[in-house]
Design a protein around this motif. Structure first.
Motif, mmCIF file in Angstrom:
data_model
loop_
_atom_site.group_PDB
_atom_site.id
_atom_site.type_symbol
_atom_site.label_atom_id
_atom_site.label_comp_id
_atom_site.label_asym_id
_atom_site.label_seq_id
_atom_site.Cartn_x
_atom_site.Cartn_y
_atom_site.Cartn_z
ATOM 1 N N GLU A 133 102.126 47.308 57.146
ATOM 2 C CA GLU A 133 102.895 48.359 56.459
ATOM 3 C C GLU A 133 103.846 47.767 55.425
ATOM 4 N N GLU A 134 104.561 46.706 55.800
ATOM 5 C CA GLU A 134 105.506 46.083 54.854
ATOM 6 C C GLU A 134 104.774 45.540 53.629
ATOM 7 N N SER A 135 103.636 44.900 53.884
ATOM 8 C CA SER A 135 102.904 44.266 52.781
ATOM 9 C C SER A 135 102.233 45.321 51.912
ATOM 10 N N LYS A 136 101.809 46.415 52.537
ATOM 11 C CA LYS A 136 101.164 47.487 51.769
ATOM 12 C C LYS A 136 102.148 48.089 50.768
ATOM 13 N N ARG A 137 103.394 48.248 51.196
ATOM 14 C CA ARG A 137 104.411 48.791 50.273
ATOM 15 C C ARG A 137 104.550 47.886 49.057
ATOM 16 N N ARG A 138 104.545 46.575 49.313
ATOM 17 C CA ARG A 138 104.641 45.635 48.187
ATOM 18 C C ARG A 138 103.419 45.740 47.284
ATOM 19 N N LEU A 139 102.260 45.902 47.917
ATOM 20 C CA LEU A 139 101.026 45.975 47.129
ATOM 21 C C LEU A 139 101.008 47.227 46.239
ATOM 22 N N ASP A 140 101.527 48.331 46.770
ATOM 23 C CA ASP A 140 101.659 49.546 45.939
ATOM 24 C C ASP A 140 102.528 49.238 44.714
ATOM 25 N N GLN A 141 103.608 48.493 44.942
ATOM 26 C CA GLN A 141 104.512 48.155 43.834
ATOM 27 C C GLN A 141 103.811 47.268 42.800
ATOM 28 N N PHE A 142 103.022 46.334 43.286
ATOM 29 C CA PHE A 142 102.244 45.498 42.355
ATOM 30 C C PHE A 142 101.378 46.393 41.469
ATOM 31 N N LEU A 143 100.686 47.311 42.125
ATOM 32 C CA LEU A 143 99.766 48.185 41.398
ATOM 33 C C LEU A 143 100.510 49.019 40.358
ATOM 34 N N LEU A 144 101.678 49.506 40.738
ATOM 35 C CA LEU A 144 102.475 50.310 39.794
ATOM 36 C C LEU A 144 102.858 49.506 38.553
ATOM 37 N N HIS A 145 102.923 48.181 38.704
ATOM 38 C CA HIS A 145 103.253 47.323 37.553
ATOM 39 C C HIS A 145 102.009 46.836 36.811
ATOM 40 N N GLY A 146 100.843 47.361 37.181
ATOM 41 C CA GLY A 146 99.634 47.023 36.425
ATOM 42 C C GLY A 146 98.848 45.860 36.987
ATOM 43 N N VAL A 147 99.189 45.413 38.195
ATOM 44 C CA VAL A 147 98.486 44.272 38.794
ATOM 45 C C VAL A 147 97.347 44.799 39.662
ATOM 46 N N THR A 148 96.129 44.368 39.379
ATOM 47 C CA THR A 148 94.960 44.893 40.102
ATOM 48 C C THR A 148 94.260 43.846 40.971
ATOM 49 N N GLU A 163 99.005 32.295 61.764
ATOM 50 C CA GLU A 163 98.369 32.149 60.445
ATOM 51 C C GLU A 163 97.182 33.113 60.343
ATOM 52 N N ILE A 164 96.417 33.172 61.455
ATOM 53 C CA ILE A 164 95.266 34.094 61.480
ATOM 54 C C ILE A 164 95.756 35.532 61.338
ATOM 55 N N LYS A 165 96.864 35.845 62.003
ATOM 56 C CA LYS A 165 97.407 37.214 61.928
ATOM 57 C C LYS A 165 97.717 37.584 60.467
ATOM 58 N N GLN A 166 98.392 36.673 59.766
ATOM 59 C CA GLN A 166 98.712 36.939 58.352
ATOM 60 C C GLN A 166 97.454 37.139 57.518
ATOM 61 N N LEU A 167 96.474 36.249 57.743
ATOM 62 C CA LEU A 167 95.240 36.339 56.941
ATOM 63 C C LEU A 167 94.434 37.592 57.287
ATOM 64 N N GLU A 168 94.495 38.009 58.550
ATOM 65 C CA GLU A 168 93.810 39.255 58.944
ATOM 66 C C GLU A 168 94.453 40.452 58.245
ATOM 67 N N VAL A 169 95.774 40.424 58.125
ATOM 68 C CA VAL A 169 96.470 41.521 57.435
ATOM 69 C C VAL A 169 96.043 41.547 55.964
ATOM 70 N N ALA A 170 95.966 40.371 55.354
ATOM 71 C CA ALA A 170 95.532 40.307 53.945
ATOM 72 C C ALA A 170 94.116 40.866 53.804
ATOM 73 N N LYS A 171 93.263 40.547 54.764
ATOM 74 C CA LYS A 171 91.875 41.023 54.718
ATOM 75 C C LYS A 171 91.833 42.548 54.853
ATOM 76 N N ARG A 172 92.659 43.060 55.781
ATOM 77 C CA ARG A 172 92.681 44.517 55.978
ATOM 78 C C ARG A 172 93.209 45.214 54.721
ATOM 79 N N LEU A 173 94.202 44.614 54.078
ATOM 80 C CA LEU A 173 94.713 45.199 52.829
ATOM 81 C C LEU A 173 93.627 45.188 51.753
ATOM 82 N N ASP A 174 92.881 44.093 51.707
ATOM 83 C CA ASP A 174 91.797 44.010 50.722
ATOM 84 C C ASP A 174 90.766 45.117 50.980
ATOM 85 N N ASP A 175 90.509 45.385 52.259
ATOM 86 C CA ASP A 175 89.519 46.414 52.610
ATOM 87 C C ASP A 175 90.016 47.827 52.343
#
Ligand code: NIG
Ligand code: ZN
Length: 424
Positions: A133-148, A163-175
């Motif tokens: 959830e925390e990282s998704k909010r940041r990702l929305d902000q990236f997108l609002l600034h034109g970062v795709t 480390e796996i937990k962090q990378l799994e979160v990144a993977k889920r965000l990518d999905d």
């Protein structure tokens, strides 16, 4: 899916012809701009790019079926690419920032158990859901600034499990999120407190346990090390980066940020795709990077926030090193998601021109994460990732610094931001 026709941009910044190799020297200034330009998009892919009248003629019999976005008077660029972030983390470090404002240094705070260690503690304690959830909010902000497209490093877990937990979160965000995420394993971001008595044993753990498991699970493409006095030595970094190569992970390196430490030289030696920071890189290191085509990822937001002199981009460009720009988004040294602001800082503090900054945050950034065949320029066959900035030329994106001009963001042919709101 109806075709999408983005029409009549006052400036269509295409960066065409730069997918095969990163732009260097004066080529970094050649943005291949089309005045009154348009883009025809089908099934998420760019089909044609050109002057509006040419495209209107070419697709005359299909105009009626297309969804049309009028970009008249505006600037259209490729979706911005951020090739160095620490996107997935928990918590914030504003108290440390206040200490730094009072005179404490970044390394003093880290050596006293704060800094990366503080964020590691918070990230270990966070559930996967909270991190998401925390990282998704940041990702929305990236997108609002034109970062795709965003590169995301681990490095706040510092144990196999976390480390796996962090990378799994990144993977889920990518999905689940429109922004594409490219993952980098950064188990060697710091020696965690439980291994402080034996840093070499922690290096062993990274090499023998973490790298093989991360690679086996397909959770990262790149392998990074924070190579700096008091963190990991060049010898330790070499072992880690070579081990990653054996498991299919391409080297990246946090190099020569605080003092000259042989990081640029090491990047060239191991064939890293990029060396990042480089404030104190030696002339010889830069020469070797240029020779091997290692991209210099510069992070002017970090120097700004740490109140130090930024890297000299001119020195890199003159040496023939391809330069990319990134936010370094992280809670300690660069808590920003604004790549356009970073581009302004690159011009104001690093000696880059607005044209070079634009190339550095698009096609060269895409090269720095192995995505130049897909994104970073507007050309037929590429992913339809576009930003419509509400300014009449690309220079104003940076000139009006600290203002978010991204009005519409198109990701894979779909409008995901309009009028400053995320629609997903
Ligand atoms: N330099 C090392 N890592 C990050 C900072 C991480 C942190 O302070 O949490 C960087 O790239 O600036
Ligand atoms: Zn970093």
């Amino acid at each position: 899916m109806r075709p999408l026709f983005v029409r009549r941009a006052r400036q269509l910044v295409t960066l065409a012809g730069s997918s095969a190799a990163p732009l260097v020297k004066e080529k970094m200034s050649d943005l291949h701009i089309i005045e009154n330009g348009s883009v025809w998009i089908e099934h998420g892919t760019i089909v044609a790019v050109g002057a509006d009248d040419e495209l209107a003629r070419q697709f005359a019999d299909r105009l009626a079926e297309a969804e049309v976005i009028d970009a008249k008077g505006k600037t259209v660029t490729p979706g911005l690419v951020d090739p160095h972030t620490h996107l997935v983390y928990a918590g914030s470090r504003e108290h440390e920032w206040t200490m730094r404002l009072g005179g404490a240094t970044y390394m003093e705070i880290m050596n006293a158990g704060g800094g990366i260690h503080a964020t590691t503690k918070a990230t270990r304690e966070a559930s996967e859901e909270m991190l998401y959830e925390e990282s998704k909010r940041r990702l929305d902000q990236f997108l609002l600034h034109g970062v795709t497209t965003v590169e995301a490093k681990s490095g706040y877990g510092l144990s196999l499990e976390h480390e796996i937990k962090q990378l799994e979160v990144a993977k889920r965000l990518d999905d689940t999120h429109p922004v594409d995420i490219v993952s980098t394993f950064l188990g060697a971001h710091a020696v965690p407190p439980e291994w402080k008595h034996d840093p070499d044993e922690y290096v062993r753990l990274v090499i023998d346990e973490m790298i093989p498991e991360v690679s086996r699970r397909g959770l990262a493409e790149f392998n990074d090390v924070f190579c700096e006095r008091g963190v990991f030595t060049p010898d330790q970094a070499r072992l880690i980066l070579e081990a990653g190569k054996e498991h299919g992970l391409t080297p990246k390196i946090h190099a020569d940020e605080i003092e000259p430490y042989g990081g640029a030289e090491l990047a060239a030696e191991v064939g890293a795709i990029s060396a990042d920071h480089l404030l104190r890189a030696s002339d010889e290191g830069l020469r070797r990077m240029a020779e091997r085509g290692v991209i210099g990822v510069l992070l002017p937001g970090t120097a700004f926030f740490l109140m130090t002199k930024a890297a000299d981009a001119r020195r890199l460009i003159d040496a023939g090193v391809p330069v990319a720009l990134a936010t370094d988004c992280n809670p300690g040294s660069s808590p920003t998601v604004s790549l356009p602001l970073v581009m302004s800082l690159a011009c104001l503090h690093m000696g880059m021109t607005p044209a070079e900054a634009m190339a550095a945050a698009t096609i060269n950034a895409a090269h720095a994460i192995g995505r130049a065949h897909l994104v970073g320029s507007l050309e037929p066959g590429k992913k339809a990732d576009l930003v419509i900035f509400n300014v009449p030329n690309y220079m104003q994106i940076m000139y009006y610094y600290g203002v978010n001009h991204a009005e519409t963001v198109i990701k894979g042919g779909k409008v995901v931001v309009n009028d400053g709101k995320v629609y997903i």
